[in-house]
Design an enzyme around this catalytic site. Structure first.
Site, short mmCIF file in Angstrom:
data_model
loop_
_atom_site.label_atom_id
_atom_site.label_comp_id
_atom_site.label_asym_id
_atom_site.label_seq_id
_atom_site.Cartn_x
_atom_site.Cartn_y
_atom_site.Cartn_z
N HIS A 113 0.84 -1.22 0.00
CA HIS A 113 0.00 0.00 0.00
C HIS A 113 0.87 1.27 0.00
O HIS A 113 0.44 2.30 0.48
CB HIS A 113 -0.94 0.05 1.21
N SER A 126 14.20 22.00 -16.13
CA SER A 126 12.99 22.79 -16.36
C SER A 126 13.40 24.11 -16.99
O SER A 126 14.48 24.64 -16.70
CB SER A 126 12.30 23.03 -15.02
N LYS A 133 15.54 22.12 -10.90
CA LYS A 133 14.89 20.86 -11.28
C LYS A 133 15.79 19.89 -12.05
O LYS A 133 16.56 20.28 -12.90
CB LYS A 133 13.69 21.16 -12.17
N GLU A 167 9.38 8.69 -16.92
CA GLU A 167 7.99 9.13 -17.12
C GLU A 167 7.51 8.81 -18.54
O GLU A 167 6.36 8.40 -18.75
CB GLU A 167 7.87 10.63 -16.85
#
Ligand code: ARG
Length: 460
Positions: free
Chosen positions: A156, A277, A283, A290
């Site tokens: 979980h 970024s 970043k 992804e």
């Protein structure tokens, strides 16, 4: 508008209809398979006396010159022909004249395209198997180096019990290993040659289908000509197996994204596989992971698309089946690119071992072991579970962990606690005592790793 048929027609094909129907834009990738199939067909026709040796030599010479010109960039496969089969045949006829018109004896484009697609898919199955093997060897190396790199195991997405990095990666070894087995199964099942099935009902020429199959490296000929020209099961199986590969890659990507987050800091993705970024200078984003996660959708899409295309098609060939190509090609390319990049990202990824171990220490991942300790002291497990539950609550309130409590505090909760509790709930003990087959203890893992090494040697 160059096409192989027309005798029966009085009117011209509408320009838009022609373009809608044409497949050369995407079936040009079957060029080499198409030529190889024709070479085998002609060789067989000559062996059977259907063509003379002289005719065979002329056709083979012509096919070879077309292949060479395409390979060396002298001949472009442009959109002037309807499909790749027409392209090869038309160029053959224009090069060697009337003998070229005999190439298609005893053959239909239906069995021809069935063959081309099957040979092409067979190569892509082998390629996928090879790339999976590369990924597995990176996973296995990481496992060997991290038998005692402790980390929390989750259920979980909540910390559950301590494991090791080797153990966590072992789960992915299993998944990608099954993916390789699927490649092998698919290869074996699909490795039968449809050429000679004709349009749907075989032919009256005395073809030697076993010989053709042998020339093209198949285990034998397919046994029903109707099925041969209309079977796309093998491709659906491959797309299904590719979807499974993507599902596994996507889960792994998701974990890496979480592990790479500011909160976790379990891993650091190499600069080569991260991006920045345009506005936020701090970043460093896990874009490759992804994208792999994101591209999973398009591979599933190809599978569902072909299943849907096939579901209402009466026997035998129907033009719907031309739709088996574009999305399938896209899926094969997508999985290839994802496997290559993911493997390199994994190979170069750094593990923040201290953060992992620290995380395993905070969060009561040793609570089960504390209960098992009490069981060892004669407390029934259900009671031990309750006692440790109260102990955890006490620790949460005091903002501490089980191993940081003094023995007197522990004894207040249960008089069964002794000095040896500290050793029993240490991270090292919790992991190393788990020695059943498949568990994270280093000695258990070592046996498994030996097995994995021998799996890696196997190939299709
Ligand atoms: N381009 C076609 C395909 O991909 C080739 C087979 C054509 N056969 C036919 N009967 N029109 O399916």
């Amino acid at each position: 508008m160059a096409q192989l048929w027309g005798g029966r027609f009085q009117g011209e094909t509408d320009r838009k209809a022609y373009e809608f129907n044409a497949s050369i834009r995407f079936d040009k990738r079957l060029f080499h398979q198409d030529v190889r199939g024709s070479v085998a067909h002609v060789t067989m026709l000559a062996k059977q006396g259907i063509l003379s040796d002289q005719e065979k030599e002329r056709i083979l010479g012509g096919l070879d010159s077309i292949r060479e010109d395409v390979d060396e960039g002298r001949l472009e496969i442009d959109d002037t022909c309807e499909d790749i089969h027409s392209f090869v045949e038309m160029h053959l006829i224009s090069r060697i004249g009337d003998t070229g018109k005999k190439l298609h004896t005893g053959r239909s484009r239906n069995d021809q395209v069935a063959l081309d697609m099957r040979m092409y898919t067979r190569e892509r199955v082998e390629e996928t198997d090879f790339l999976l093997k590369e990924l597995l060897s990176v996973i296995l190396n990481t496992m060997e180096e991290n038998l005692d790199t402790f980390m929390p195991g989750f259920t979980h997405l909540q910390k559950a019990q301590p494991i090791t990095l080797a153990h966590h990666f072992g789960a992915y070894f299993e998944m990608f290993w099954r993916d390789r087995q699927r490649m092998r199964d698919i290869y074996e099942r699909m490795n039968y040659c449809p050429l000679g099935a004709g349009a749907l009902a075989g032919t009256t020429y005395p073809l030697d289908r076993e010989y053709t199959a042998e020339l093209l490296g198949f285990a034998g000929p397919t046994l029903n000509s109707m099925d041969s020209v209309s079977d796309r099961d093998y491709l659906i199986e491959f797309l299904s197996a590719l979807s499974m590969v993507m599902m596994h890659l996507s889960r792994f990507s998701e974990e890496i994204i979480i592990w790479n987050s500011n909160e976790y800091q379990f891993v650091e993705i190499d600069d080569a596989y991260s991006t920045g970024s345009s506005i936020m200078p701090q970043k460093k984003n896990p874009d490759i992971a992804e994208l792999v996660r994101g591209k999973t959708g398009r591979v599933y899409g190809a599978l569902v698309s072909l299943l849907t295309t096939m579901k209402g098609i009466p026997l035998a060939y129907n033009k719907d089946m031309q739709e088996d190509k574009e999305l399938a090609f896209d899926a094969m390319d997508t999985v290839r690119d994802c496997l290559v990049l993911f493997t390199e990202m994994l190979r170069t990824m750094k593990f923040q071992k201290e953060n992992m171990a620290l995380s395993a220490m905070n969060g009561f991942t040793n609570a089960t072991d504390a209960a098992d300790y009490l069981v060892g002291k004669g407390v029934p497990f259900r009671d031990a579970h309750g006692i440790i539950g109260r102990l955890v609550l006490y620790c949460v309130e005091k903002k501490t962990s089980i191993e940081n409590l003094a023995l007197e505090e522990l004894k207040e909760i249960s008089d069964r606690f002794e000095e040896d509790i500290y050793e029993a709930v240490s991270l090292k003990t919790c992991v190393e005592k788990r020695l059943t087959i498949g568990a994270p203890g280093a000695d258990a893992m070592k046996d498994v790793i030996e097995k994995y090494k021998s799996f890696l040697e196997e190939s299709i």
